[in-house]
Design a protein around this motif. Sequence first.
Motif, short mmCIF file in Angstrom:
data_model
loop_
_atom_site.label_atom_id
_atom_site.label_comp_id
_atom_site.label_asym_id
_atom_site.label_seq_id
_atom_site.Cartn_x
_atom_site.Cartn_y
_atom_site.Cartn_z
N LEU A 172 0.84 -1.20 0.00
CA LEU A 172 0.00 0.00 0.00
C LEU A 172 0.87 1.25 0.00
CD1 LEU A 172 -2.73 1.31 0.21
CD2 LEU A 172 -2.69 0.97 2.65
N PHE A 173 1.94 1.19 0.78
CA PHE A 173 2.84 2.34 0.86
C PHE A 173 3.50 2.60 -0.49
CE2 PHE A 173 6.95 4.24 2.25
CZ PHE A 173 6.40 5.42 2.71
N LEU A 195 0.97 4.16 -2.68
CA LEU A 195 0.68 5.55 -2.32
C LEU A 195 1.80 6.49 -2.76
CD1 LEU A 195 -0.92 5.09 1.15
CD2 LEU A 195 -1.84 6.45 -0.69
N VAL A 248 1.98 9.87 -5.85
CA VAL A 248 2.63 11.19 -5.88
C VAL A 248 3.45 11.36 -7.15
CG1 VAL A 248 4.13 12.74 -4.62
CG2 VAL A 248 2.71 11.15 -3.38
N LEU A 304 1.14 11.91 -9.94
CA LEU A 304 0.59 13.26 -9.91
C LEU A 304 1.55 14.24 -10.59
CD1 LEU A 304 -1.79 14.77 -8.86
CD2 LEU A 304 -0.46 15.38 -6.87
N MET A 352 1.25 16.53 -1.33
CA MET A 352 0.56 15.30 -1.68
C MET A 352 1.33 14.10 -1.16
SD MET A 352 -2.18 16.19 -2.91
CE MET A 352 -3.13 15.10 -3.90
N GLY A 353 2.66 14.23 -1.10
CA GLY A 353 3.44 13.16 -0.48
C GLY A 353 3.04 13.01 0.97
N ALA A 359 -0.03 11.18 1.17
CA ALA A 359 0.12 9.73 0.96
C ALA A 359 0.37 9.04 2.30
CB ALA A 359 1.26 9.45 -0.01
N PHE A 360 1.26 9.62 3.12
CA PHE A 360 1.49 9.08 4.47
C PHE A 360 0.18 9.07 5.25
CE2 PHE A 360 5.81 10.48 3.53
CZ PHE A 360 6.54 9.43 4.00
N ILE A 415 -2.98 9.03 4.21
CA ILE A 415 -3.98 8.03 3.83
C ILE A 415 -3.61 6.69 4.42
CG2 ILE A 415 -4.96 6.79 1.88
CD1 ILE A 415 -4.86 9.28 0.28
N LEU A 416 -2.32 6.37 4.37
CA LEU A 416 -1.86 5.12 4.96
C LEU A 416 -2.20 5.09 6.45
CD1 LEU A 416 -0.38 2.55 4.31
CD2 LEU A 416 1.77 3.71 4.73
N VAL A 428 -4.46 6.88 8.06
CA VAL A 428 -5.90 6.90 8.31
C VAL A 428 -6.49 5.51 8.11
CG1 VAL A 428 -8.05 7.67 7.27
CG2 VAL A 428 -6.31 9.32 7.87
#
Lengths: 474, 490
Positions: A404-405, A408, A412, A415, B171-172, B175-176, B178-179, B181
Amino acid sequence: MDLSNYLLMRQEMSLLLVFLILIIYDLFSNDKAKNWFHFSACSLWFIHTVCGFLFPITGQSFAGMFVNGDIEIMTKNILNIGVLIIFLQSYSWLKKEDTAFKRGEFFMLVLITLFGMYLMISARNFILFFIGLETASLPVATLVAFDKYKHNSAEAGAKFILTAVFSSVIMLFGLSLLYGNCGTLYFEDIATTISSPSNLLILALTFVLTGLFFKLSLVPFHLWTADVYEGAPTNVTSYLSTISKGAAVFALMVFLYRVFGNLFEQWNIILWWIIAITITVGNIFAIRQNNFKRFLAFSSISQAGYIVLAVFIGTAQGMGASIYYILVYVVSNLAAFGVANAIENATGKINISDYNGLYKTNPNLSIVLMLAMFSLGGIPPTAGFFSKFFVFTAVAEQHEYVLLFIALLNTVISLYYYLLVVKALFINANEAPIEKFKTDWYAKISFIICLIGIFSIGFASYIYEYINSISFGI
Amino acid sequence: MDFLSLFVIIPVLMLLGFIPCRNIKQVRAVAVIGATIELGLAIALLFMFLNERNLGNTADMLFMADYLWYPALNIHYAVGVDGISVVMILLSAIIVFTGVFASWNIQPLTRDFFIWLTLLAIGVYGFFISIDMFTMVLFYETALIPMYLLIGLWGTGKKEYSAMKLTLMLMGGSAFLILGVLGIHFSAETADGSLSFNILEIAKANIPMEWQRVFFPLTFVGFGVLGAMFPFHTWSPDGHASAPTAVSMLHAGVLMKLGGYGCYRIAICLLPEAASEMAWIFLLLTGISVVYGAFGAIKQTDLKYINAYSSVSHCGLVLFALLMLNKTAMTGAIMQMLSHGLMTALFFALIGMIYGRTHTRDIRDLNGLMRIMPFLSVCYVIAGLASLGLPGLSGFVAEMTIFVGSFSHPDMFHRVLTIIACSSIVITAVYILRVVGKILYGVCTNEEHLKLTDAVWYEKIAVIGLIVCVTIIGMFPHWVSDIISGSINW
């Protein structure tokens, strides 16, 4: 004769009906009547798409070879919507002098490959599946080489057919191993025969999956993608990158869940690595692309990684998230391709650097493209955010936090290059931007459909709920 | 329809209102009307909140509303406010309101500018009213992405670089986030065994310590990036320096508060055990932010860079105080968010107005402005004094509360850190006074600058509005601190 078997294949029948009507129309109409050909094709297809949603019949026929459940119907409907958008977008390309005389062929070929995909989705026997797969890949090679007077297009066609045949062969080899092992080609029977992993089974699994990975263009089986996507006519590229992929992902899901469910631990590891590499490599290569079609090719490789990310979990949540992701991906990606197509048809330009300053001359197209990019990048309030979030939720549910990491972090990176396109449209200065041009009404309607999708799919929770309720896990 | 959702619905209506606008006057009209309604609503919310509390309503969150959105994932659209959110909403409304006036003459593409600004406002308001983590993330990212175009299109200097850097770093961070949460969502064991995104339910649930240790750093860093925590602060100076005036105001004034608010609401309140265990790491980092930001500001010659580094220092103080994990320091942290929001917005507004006239922000090219534009210069002095913590203005109250709270920790580590952080006050005085002395006083040597004029009416509205707020907080701090400390259950 029992006709109820065929009643279940209503969508297939209806597709063939459209196909036949169009053939007859194309062959026996005079030039004046041909002016209405595109309109009739789109309307017929629209009716077919709407009918797909109405009165669904579920069940199985031909001794379990063919299954039409809710989820299969839903997937077919998603593909139908995508094809409708592609038909609408192809108007100005097909109107050109070089393609106008074979306009009918485009529809025939698309429809017959779609028929193959229907079979892939509904097949529960490997013979039927393989027929579907071949029907869905060989005519695509013709489509890729549709602009045959263009060197690129012919080359792409050759590349495509070689890869398609090669991957089919690999898959067929895997199937033969599987048949040797289990003595049957029915999905259910194979699943019951497989109880513990043996070396031969794992070999079969690997070959079968590799064949599908070629179709899905997952890394490291992706090398054909960029060249073919670049060479093919833009409408065909959009067809390849959304519709073909959607059908192949569904087939992958059925394989993994319904056939190889007992080998979960084996394919789970394979997919873990494939997904991590696919998302990363697709993203990193996309950064450097200037040709917009190549750019979208690599972006779609990475997107396919996200779709498969939801599959690899093996739960109903994951499957629901995956199908939902496909739906969102179809509308967003087709919006992006539609804009590229409109610009290419009007000016012949396809590079991202040509799009500099497009907002000043063609604001509406720029806004569509920007929203498509945001949706692909997963920016709220577009649907892309929701689809990505649900995929991540499905993954987090199984506590796969490392993958998942990786995913994610890759959002970025992705994007970054999606924003490069937005930057070209809005920020970059250009002394000679693409001049203002008029988009035809068909393309406009397709953009409206895409935008409605991009804005409403996320907020209308009903859609996700429905998909989630009909999906299945291992 | 609940009252709080109006904060999101009105900006959405504004967006629709912008579509038929044909000229700049209509755009301004829509923007001003919308921002005024929002400000009115925020003030109404404040009084409604006080009224409820006076009537003895002691619930954690007031004015709650809850709609089931995605039943399969138990995602709700849930809103509610406590004292902290009320204050933050008021701050946002004030800054959006003044920001509209500060960008009165924005060119080109005026309509687009206000559309993106409104989208940003939707994200900010939505974030502060949400009590469901999904909608929080949704609004958080909604607030981030307009920054890219706002800076990239209307900014100055190396705007493209700054815009991209800012967007990607934030946004980076998300990303942390969302992980973190999702991790909190799936590891929280609620009483009835269901999974929830609602922060009130998760606060009651038990999250195993080994998961807390993983997710606390993730969420804290995720929000900390937006709170300009060292070493993730580097987007902030570039971003602020390149952004147009109103965007700098909104960004430093409101958006950076999202970071502090999120750190408090999600990282600290939902994972309290891990917070107290791991706070020392982040205390060190934020301590560095505080001192390093102040030193960074000394060295800069661009007015906006000076303020951006000063923001790093002040926002570092917010996170620093939150991590002290006691009621006084946390109250101070929230007050510092409020005070820093107002005075930085004031600073950026003034810098924008000075830059709009002189076309330079380099302090070496500016001098003797006091005689040329007395109104702006006096206001600049006031802002500077607020920033260095003069009693009677908001900065003093906030910093005083923070340092008193921090020093009340019994152990050596926290006390030493507090003393080190305190030194930033002195450094702040150095750079503020240096700038004020250099650009405002003395004799103006640039002939071009002699012809310049002072502020016009819409600029005065923006500036006076902010100064009034800064003074009110400085003079009557207990109004605000009572609301805030009543909501901190630590």
